[in-house]
Design a protein around this motif. Structure first.
Motif: not given
Ligand code: GRF
Length: 197
Positions: A109-111, A11-16, A88-89, A172, A175
């Motif tokens: 990573i798990h929310p 998806g959006g890749g903010s964790n990436m 990551a997502g 988020l 995270e």
């Protein structure tokens, strides 16, 4: 020794992005590849802007052939000589064969505060249960979905009346702090849990 880190997204890749931005200076890891199973994932463009090589491997082009999809994933990871793989997502369930192949080298990573709320819709489930706290977890990936050894956790208090979206939005940024911290330690061979919040 520098660890070569590949990141799998959907998806959006903010964790990436948080992981990639953390891997500078004396960090023991460097990003070598971002893979998305969704060719339209916003995270792919984000990774390109960060100058990280990207590949889209569309699971749909393999139909029901999960082994075929995973063989293509493994080929890309092995070509990039990835030492560490960060989910990551990444929204595909991986087979026991695939998780065994990368055992001890793959993180997710798990929310939620695992072992609570494995699977999807964690924020909704926390609110429905009236839990006083929520959080996120980074864990090693094993054949058991969201079940591997825990490497880090953040706990945050819930706020009465907030929506699942509000809760997800508040979680988020945590995270983004937790995952890089765990990755740094993991690249150094340190598996002692990171506890934040
Ligand atoms: C994150 O909340 C992650 O924990 C979950 O999916 C979300 C991915 O967001 N599994 P992003 O793609 O990293 O922005």
């Amino acid at each position: 020794m520098t660890r070569r880190v590949a990141i799998l997204i959907s998806g959006g890749g903010s964790n990436m992005e948080a992981l990639v931005r953390s891997m500078t200076g004396d960090h023991p890891g460097r990003p070598v590849l971002v893979i998305s199973n969704e060719p339209g994932a916003a995270g792919l463009a984000r990774a390109r802007r960060l100058n990280v090589p990207t590949i889209a491997i569309d699971h749909r082009s393999h139909g029901r052939d999960r082994a075929g999809f995973e063989a293509e994933l493994a080929r890309a990871l092995d070509l990039a000589q990835a030492d560490v793989i960060c989910l990551a997502g990444f929204m595909r369930v991986l087979s026991p064969e695939f998780t065994a192949r990368y055992a001890g080298r793959m993180l997710n990573i798990h929310p939620s505060l695992l072992p609570k709320y494995r699977g999807l819709h964690t924020h909704e489930r926390v609110i429905a249960a009236g839990d006083a706290e929520h959080g996120c977890t980074v864990h090693e990936v094993t054949a058991e979905l969201d079940g591997g050894p825990i490497l880090g956790q953040v706990r945050i208090p819930t706020i009465r009346g907030e929506s699942a979206d509000d809760l997800a939005r508040r979680l988020l940024p945590w995270e983004h702090r937790l995952y890089p911290e765990v990755l740094r330690r993991f690249c150094l061979g340190d598996r002692s849990p990171v506890l934040l919040g």
